[in-house]
Motif scaffolding. Structure first.
Motif, mmCIF file in Angstrom:
data_model
loop_
_atom_site.group_PDB
_atom_site.id
_atom_site.type_symbol
_atom_site.label_atom_id
_atom_site.label_comp_id
_atom_site.label_asym_id
_atom_site.label_seq_id
_atom_site.Cartn_x
_atom_site.Cartn_y
_atom_site.Cartn_z
ATOM 1 N N ASP A 265 1.054 -60.638 -15.842
ATOM 2 C CA ASP A 265 0.937 -61.097 -17.049
ATOM 3 C C ASP A 265 0.573 -60.513 -18.592
ATOM 4 O OD1 ASP A 265 1.138 -63.168 -19.163
ATOM 5 O OD2 ASP A 265 0.147 -64.637 -17.881
ATOM 6 N N ARG A 266 1.098 -59.729 -19.186
ATOM 7 C CA ARG A 266 1.554 -59.668 -20.327
ATOM 8 C C ARG A 266 0.240 -59.734 -21.832
ATOM 9 N NH1 ARG A 266 7.416 -56.390 -20.243
ATOM 10 N NH2 ARG A 266 7.283 -58.325 -21.151
ATOM 11 N N LEU A 267 0.393 -61.305 -22.008
ATOM 12 C CA LEU A 267 0.350 -61.548 -22.818
ATOM 13 C C LEU A 267 -1.032 -62.850 -22.634
ATOM 14 C CD1 LEU A 267 3.281 -62.397 -25.654
ATOM 15 C CD2 LEU A 267 0.953 -60.672 -25.691
ATOM 16 N N GLY A 268 -0.554 -63.339 -21.112
ATOM 17 C CA GLY A 268 -1.315 -64.227 -20.519
ATOM 18 C C GLY A 268 -2.824 -63.826 -19.783
ATOM 19 N N VAL B 263 6.139 -47.269 -31.205
ATOM 20 C CA VAL B 263 6.290 -48.646 -30.501
ATOM 21 C C VAL B 263 7.135 -49.558 -31.688
ATOM 22 C CG1 VAL B 263 4.760 -51.217 -30.279
ATOM 23 C CG2 VAL B 263 4.075 -49.284 -28.905
ATOM 24 N N VAL B 264 7.305 -50.102 -31.791
ATOM 25 C CA VAL B 264 8.607 -50.314 -32.800
ATOM 26 C C VAL B 264 7.590 -52.000 -33.272
ATOM 27 C CG1 VAL B 264 10.142 -51.519 -33.708
ATOM 28 C CG2 VAL B 264 11.196 -49.630 -31.958
ATOM 29 N N THR B 265 6.857 -51.469 -34.852
ATOM 30 C CA THR B 265 6.433 -52.379 -35.072
ATOM 31 C C THR B 265 6.439 -52.223 -36.322
ATOM 32 O OG1 THR B 265 3.714 -53.606 -34.663
ATOM 33 C CG2 THR B 265 3.979 -51.729 -34.517
ATOM 34 N N PRO B 266 6.271 -53.457 -37.441
ATOM 35 C CA PRO B 266 5.787 -53.049 -39.058
ATOM 36 C C PRO B 266 4.737 -52.149 -38.602
ATOM 37 C CG PRO B 266 6.598 -55.418 -38.757
ATOM 38 C CD PRO B 266 6.033 -55.064 -37.047
ATOM 39 N N GLY B 267 3.279 -51.925 -38.196
ATOM 40 C CA GLY B 267 2.265 -52.050 -38.796
ATOM 41 C C GLY B 267 1.509 -51.764 -37.335
ATOM 42 N N SER C 233 2.061 -60.798 -31.423
ATOM 43 C CA SER C 233 2.510 -61.689 -30.197
ATOM 44 C C SER C 233 3.940 -61.521 -31.077
ATOM 45 C CB SER C 233 2.233 -63.025 -30.662
ATOM 46 O OG SER C 233 2.272 -63.219 -31.219
ATOM 47 N N LEU C 234 4.468 -60.210 -32.208
ATOM 48 C CA LEU C 234 5.600 -60.847 -32.768
ATOM 49 C C LEU C 234 5.785 -59.635 -32.514
ATOM 50 C CD1 LEU C 234 4.611 -61.686 -36.346
ATOM 51 C CD2 LEU C 234 5.735 -62.903 -35.001
ATOM 52 N N LEU C 235 6.050 -58.647 -31.493
ATOM 53 C CA LEU C 235 6.138 -57.580 -31.085
ATOM 54 C C LEU C 235 7.310 -58.138 -29.912
ATOM 55 C CD1 LEU C 235 3.604 -54.915 -31.113
ATOM 56 C CD2 LEU C 235 5.031 -55.483 -32.949
ATOM 57 N N SER C 236 8.551 -57.387 -29.429
ATOM 58 C CA SER C 236 9.525 -57.310 -28.777
ATOM 59 C C SER C 236 8.296 -57.234 -27.321
ATOM 60 C CB SER C 236 10.379 -56.171 -28.809
ATOM 61 O OG SER C 236 10.350 -55.481 -28.579
ATOM 62 N N GLY C 237 8.875 -58.089 -26.454
ATOM 63 C CA GLY C 237 8.546 -58.021 -24.921
ATOM 64 C C GLY C 237 8.257 -56.177 -24.377
ATOM 65 N N GLY C 238 8.724 -55.749 -24.942
ATOM 66 C CA GLY C 238 8.714 -54.268 -23.652
ATOM 67 C C GLY C 238 8.079 -53.322 -25.167
ATOM 68 N N ASN C 239 8.085 -53.259 -26.765
ATOM 69 C CA ASN C 239 6.442 -52.972 -27.099
ATOM 70 C C ASN C 239 5.125 -53.319 -26.774
ATOM 71 O OD1 ASN C 239 7.998 -51.360 -28.304
ATOM 72 N ND2 ASN C 239 9.787 -53.088 -29.557
ATOM 73 N N VAL C 240 5.834 -54.662 -26.090
ATOM 74 C CA VAL C 240 4.240 -55.385 -26.032
ATOM 75 C C VAL C 240 3.575 -54.952 -24.379
ATOM 76 C CG1 VAL C 240 3.126 -56.765 -24.722
ATOM 77 C CG2 VAL C 240 4.758 -57.490 -26.855
#
Length: 519
Positions: free
Chosen positions: A356-359, A403-407, A413-420
């Motif tokens: 559970d990545r985010l949990g 990692v695809v992220t604005p910064g 939590s705003l990143l895609s599941g794979g980037n998390v």
């Protein structure tokens, strides 16, 4: 005046057609002029690397987002989808990765929740309709069962029937097999094929190329928010689809260097655990993990993989057995009954990537820098923490794992599941452990990112780290690992040499209990 879209060569309008769809989030363009079509009675897979805009595109089709530019056509006429209610009215329903169910309600109550109707409901009639609907497509569902009593696959069934009950004939499934066992996946695919025969249009977002080739009729590929093309599955291969996704040819062979200077790093003896209901989850498990080696852990879901890693990491109480750690500098340390903090104080660096990545692994509302700080905040002297090292680490992970992220200041939590997942795996590996434990490290990752993670695990192995890897893909475990420990119902049913064993042998061990295996 209502616009009419061009019809197919056979004179029939597409069930859904997206034309030049663009969606921006601030300075980030998630979808850039995407064109896509879906036929009646077909299964269309959508492939793309993590952050390529697949889920964002489908969220516009299901009414969660609204496109900044472009047009959506349903059955040949232009439509405006401003909310999920609009999507349902057009017969479009989406089943998300994270289920939206109320645990204390029954399956039937969740299915009808929010629907208009009389104040007094005839639940027997509702249950009958749901049972009939489930039986039509081959689902197995008890409408009276509470959600909290259900397995993941049962919850998914409720979500699918919920959209069918509301009249959806076009379904979107986001990573539907990410948390399913191979057996549950086959059941789901059989149901989806039945729905296709019944004329439903089905869109599946997935990273698993083998599933794409076995299930779908066509495959659409996105890359960095742009539409690359759609191909007939019958004319596609894993290599050709991978090249479309990443823009270059990739070798799909996993490198496996020979173990060098193998040394015993961890010894697990007669490890036994029970859960809150006094059910045995681990039954006298014994094995050795060596530095300079990757030890794979295989088994059907729920065989004790999660409990095993948690017990070693000090997160799961033991009822019997003990864990012994052998530091690189010599000697030995008994980890039994020590807390995770005490284990860290001993200098034992057990890195644990949970399912559970985010949990459990990251805090979604915090940015990447703060999530890096979670690993070692208590070792910072003084009242104020130094944010420069964790920020530099976050920036290094963004570059290393793409990692695809604005910064690094963007909440995870705003990143895609794979980037998390990339953020979590990168953080754990960066802690320079002597024992690295990972559970499903490539779950939800695209093929390119998965091979990056395999490379990182091999790098740790070559540094002398003992790597323990729980995986769900037997093909990957057989290519990546040096040895594979197989769990069945909490017991060790075998430990095999990954170089000489077969997928069939491991599969048989996954369904056979026993304690004959030698560590």
């Amino acid at each position: 005046m209502e616009k009419q879209v061009e019809k197919r060569a056979d004179g029939q309008a597409y069930a859904i057609e997206l034309k030049n769809i663009t969606k921006r989030f601030g300075s980030v363009t998630a979808n850039d002029g995407v064109c896509l079509s879906v036929r009646r009675g077909e299964i269309l897979s959508i492939l793309g690397e993590n952050g390529s805009g697949k889920t964002t595109l489908m969220n516009m089709l299901s009414g969660i987002y609204y496109p900044d530019e472009g047009e959506i056509y349903v059955d040949g006429r232009e439509v405006k989808i401003s909310s999920p209610k609009d999507a349902f009215a057009l017969g479009i329903g989406m089943i998300h990765q994270h289920f939206k169910l109320v645990d204390v309600l029954t399956a039937a109550e969740n299915i009808i929740l929010g629907l208009p109707g009389s104040e007094i409901l005839d639940m027997e009639t509702v249950n009958g309709k749901i049972t009939e609907l489930a039986g039509r497509y081959g689902f197995e569902l008890d409408p009276r069962q509470k959600i909290y009593e259900m397995s993941v696959s049962q919850k998914q069934t409720v979500e699918i029937i919920k959209v069918l009950y509301r009249g959806a004939n076009m379904l979107i499934l986001d990573e539907p097999t990410a948390v399913l066992t191979p057996q549950e996946t086959e059941k789901l695919f059989a149901v989806l094929r039945n729905m296709r025969k019944d004329g439903h249009s089905i869109i599946i977002i997935t990273h698993k190329l083998q599933e794409v080739l076995s299930l779908s009729d066509r495959v659409a590929v996105l890359r960095k928010g742009r539409y690359i093309g759609t191909v007939d599955t019958a004319r596609a291969t894993e290599s050709s689809l991978t090249e479309m996704m990443v823009g270059k040819k990739l070798s799909l062979d996993i490198d496996r260097p020979q173990p060098v200077a193998v040394k015993k790093r961890l010894a697990v003896n007669e490890l036994t655990c029970t859960n809150d209901e006094e059910v045995v989850t681990l039954d006298h498990v014994s094995f050795t993990a060596n530095g300079g080696e990757i030890l794979g852990i295989a088994g059907v879901a729920g065989s004790g993989q999660k409990e095993l890693l948690e017990a070693i990491a000090g997160l799961q109480p033991l009822t019997d057995g003990h864990v012994t750690y052998y530091p690189p500098e010599g000697g030995e340390e008994n980890l039994t009954e020590k807390t995770p903090a005490q284990i860290r104080q001993l200098g034992v660096r057990l890195s644990f990537v949970p399912e559970d990545r985010l949990g459990m692994g990251l805090v979604g509302s915090m940015d990447m820098t703060d999530n890096m700080m979670l690993r070692g905040y208590d070792s910072t002297p003084g009242f104020f923490t130094n944010r420069r090292p964790p920020r530099e680490l976050a920036e290094h992970i963004v570059d290393e794992l793409e990692v695809v992220t604005p910064g690094v200041s963007t909440p995870v939590s705003l990143l895609s599941g794979g980037n998390v997942q990339k953020v979590l795996v990168g953080r754990e590996i960066s802690s320079e452990p002597t024992v690295l434990m990972v559970a499903y490290p490539v779950r939800g990752l695209d093929i390119n990112s998965s091979y990056t993670i395999y490379h990182l695990l091999n790098e740790q192995k070559q540094k002398g780290v003992a790597v323990i890897c729980v995986g769900e893909d037997l093909d990957v475990l057989l290519e990546l690992c040096d040895r594979i420990l197989v769990l069945c119902q909490g017991s060790v049913s075998g430990i095999v040499d990954a170089r000489s064993t077969t997928k069939e042998e491991v599969g048989l061990l996954m369904t056979k209990t026993g304690k004959e295996a030698e560590a």
